[in-house]
Motif scaffolding. Structure first.
Motif, PDB file in Angstrom:
ATOM      1  N   THR A   1       0.823  -1.210   0.000  1.00  0.00           N
ATOM      2  CA  THR A   1       0.000   0.000   0.000  1.00  0.00           C
ATOM      3  C   THR A   1       0.853   1.256   0.000  1.00  0.00           C
ATOM      4  O   THR A   1       0.628   2.189  -0.789  1.00  0.00           O
ATOM      5  N   LEU A   2       1.839   1.317   0.898  1.00  0.00           N
ATOM      6  CA  LEU A   2       2.675   2.509   0.978  1.00  0.00           C
ATOM      7  C   LEU A   2       3.457   2.741  -0.313  1.00  0.00           C
ATOM      8  O   LEU A   2       3.662   3.889  -0.732  1.00  0.00           O
ATOM      9  N   THR A   3       3.886   1.644  -0.934  1.00  0.00           N
ATOM     10  CA  THR A   3       4.641   1.792  -2.177  1.00  0.00           C
ATOM     11  C   THR A   3       3.780   2.397  -3.280  1.00  0.00           C
ATOM     12  O   THR A   3       4.168   3.375  -3.935  1.00  0.00           O
ATOM     13  N   VAL A   4       2.589   1.830  -3.480  1.00  0.00           N
ATOM     14  CA  VAL A   4       1.720   2.319  -4.555  1.00  0.00           C
ATOM     15  C   VAL A   4       1.220   3.731  -4.248  1.00  0.00           C
ATOM     16  O   VAL A   4       1.197   4.611  -5.124  1.00  0.00           O
ATOM     17  N   VAL A   5       0.824   3.973  -3.011  1.00  0.00           N
ATOM     18  CA  VAL A   5       0.371   5.314  -2.634  1.00  0.00           C
ATOM     19  C   VAL A   5       1.496   6.327  -2.813  1.00  0.00           C
ATOM     20  O   VAL A   5       1.278   7.457  -3.292  1.00  0.00           O
TER      21      VAL A   5
ATOM     22  N   LEU B   1      -6.496   7.835  -7.134  1.00  0.00           N
ATOM     23  CA  LEU B   1      -5.993   6.460  -7.138  1.00  0.00           C
ATOM     24  C   LEU B   1      -5.323   6.121  -5.810  1.00  0.00           C
ATOM     25  O   LEU B   1      -5.468   5.006  -5.286  1.00  0.00           O
ATOM     26  N   ALA B   2      -4.580   7.083  -5.264  1.00  0.00           N
ATOM     27  CA  ALA B   2      -3.933   6.855  -3.963  1.00  0.00           C
ATOM     28  C   ALA B   2      -4.984   6.617  -2.877  1.00  0.00           C
ATOM     29  O   ALA B   2      -4.819   5.747  -2.007  1.00  0.00           O
TER      30      ALA B   2
ATOM     31  N   THR C   1       9.241  -4.477  -7.338  1.00  0.00           N
ATOM     32  CA  THR C   1       9.532  -3.845  -8.625  1.00  0.00           C
ATOM     33  C   THR C   1       9.334  -2.334  -8.545  1.00  0.00           C
ATOM     34  O   THR C   1      10.170  -1.549  -8.998  1.00  0.00           O
ATOM     35  N   VAL C   2       8.211  -1.911  -7.963  1.00  0.00           N
ATOM     36  CA  VAL C   2       7.926  -0.482  -7.861  1.00  0.00           C
ATOM     37  C   VAL C   2       8.915   0.217  -6.938  1.00  0.00           C
ATOM     38  O   VAL C   2       9.362   1.333  -7.208  1.00  0.00           O
ATOM     39  N   ARG C   3       9.301  -0.444  -5.850  1.00  0.00           N
ATOM     40  CA  ARG C   3      10.142   0.208  -4.838  1.00  0.00           C
ATOM     41  C   ARG C   3      11.612   0.248  -5.221  1.00  0.00           C
ATOM     42  O   ARG C   3      12.295   1.243  -4.981  1.00  0.00           O
ATOM     43  N   HIS C   4      12.133  -0.834  -5.781  1.00  0.00           N
ATOM     44  CA  HIS C   4      13.579  -0.970  -5.877  1.00  0.00           C
ATOM     45  C   HIS C   4      14.143  -1.050  -7.295  1.00  0.00           C
ATOM     46  O   HIS C   4      15.303  -0.740  -7.513  1.00  0.00           O
TER      47      HIS C   4
END
Length: 344
Positions: A174-178, A202-203, A276-279
């Motif tokens: 959640t935190l990554t996408v937000v 979206l967030a 993938t999104v974070r790193h």
């Protein structure tokens, strides 16, 4: 039953049993002996071995003085049991004391009271067998209790680990996408307010879904029935990543799979997409799921790869897959790939 309640029960049983088995010498020595042994059971709360030895000496003195005709060993049975159940392991000491006690009783019966060998065996033998059986039952019950306690502690540790995984997966994703959507909104706030507004919406949607997941998790923790987790929506997970700006593609092939397999697949995909999104700094990510006798999950991105030590997310994924008899491997050169195989 608490320790004090158990000792109170032991004291009552000892007092009544000694009086009941005292024969014709009730007034002379059996009443003082019964009272002494009952009191020593309370003393054993602090001094287990001292209370046991004192009780043995009391019985021996009364028998030698012929102030009681009760047994040599059985009147102190519960003193032995209480000493065996003491917090620190004392079984060897108690057994050694019991052996010395039995030999001493045999010698005193034969040499001091001048009873024949047969009568001596008749008096001491059943006492020794009774005490041996009592100690055996006590040790068996103690071992069962310790085993049960260990099993319960292990179950609680596994439950804490499961909760930690669920919280980590939900919160991290959640935190990554937000965070991605908030960055988009911040960058577009002045130049493209409509785009910024859409990113914030979206967030909010992702946050609302995560709050629902956490509420469900808390509800499960408050309920002992532990309903099985529902599989995650793979299309929704990929859509969230796509909305975060990545070219995300999903391929699903094969028939249906058991609930635990589908649940594990969703968790692997979610954690892999989160990483993938974070790193990764990736632009594209593909998710390929093939259900069958052995389900295969492959998540690949074109990012910079990873040489980081395995974190909680990958460890959690691996443990979930291995719990179902599968395996999980990762490759971090020229992008990053997560590959899991899960037998049905």
């Amino acid at each position: 039953m608490t320790k004090r309640k158990m000792v109170a029960a032991f004291a009552a049983v000892t007092f009544i049993a000694v009086l009941s088995g005292s024969g014709e010498h009730l007034a002379e020595g059996s009443l003082p002996l019964a009272t002494t042994l009952a009191a020593l059971l309370w003393a054993q709360l602090r001094w287990p071995i001292t209370g046991l030895v004192t009780g043995i000496c009391s019985v021996v003195a009364m028998r030698v003085a012929e102030l009681t005709t009760g047994g040599w060993l059985w009147p102190v049975t519960l003193l032995y049991v209480s000493a065996t159940l003491a917090p620190k392991p004392r079984l060897r000491v108690v057994v050694a004391i019991g052996a010395v006690h039995a030999v001493t009783a045999f010698n005193l019966e034969w040499t001091v009271l001048q009873h024949g060998a047969v009568r001596t065996l008749q008096h001491v033998g059943p006492d020794a067998l009774w005490l041996t059986a009592a100690l055996a039952v006590t040790v068996a019950a103690g071992s069962w209790q310790r085993w049960t306690r260990t099993a319960i502690e292990q179950q609680r540790a596994e439950e804490r680990l499961r909760v930690a995984r669920e919280v980590h997966d939900t919160v991290a994703h959640t935190l990554t996408v937000v965070g991605v959507h908030l960055n988009v909104a911040a960058d577009a706030l002045d130049s493209a307010p409509d785009e910024a507004r859409e990113a914030l919406r979206l967030a909010q949607d992702v946050r609302r879904k995560a709050m629902g997941d956490l509420s469900s998790l808390v509800g499960v923790l408050r309920d002992d029935r532990r309903p099985p987790a529902e599989p995650l929506d793979l299309a929704a997970l990929v859509s969230q990543v796509r909305e975060a700006g990545l070219d995300a593609r999903l391929t699903v092939a094969g028939g249906d799979a058991p609930l635990p397999v589908r649940t594990a697949v969703g968790l692997v995909v979610r954690e892999a997409l989160t990483n993938t999104v974070r790193h990764a700094g990736a632009r594209t990510v593909t998710v390929d799921v093939r259900y069958g006798p052995v389900t295969e999950v492959t998540v690949t991105d074109d990012g910079s790869g990873s040489r980081r030590a395995e974190g909680h997310g990958l460890t959690g994924m691996r443990e979930r897959v291995e719990a179902l008899g599968g395996s999980l491997t990762t490759r971090g050169d020229g992008g990053f790939t997560v590959h899991a195989t899960i037998p049905a």
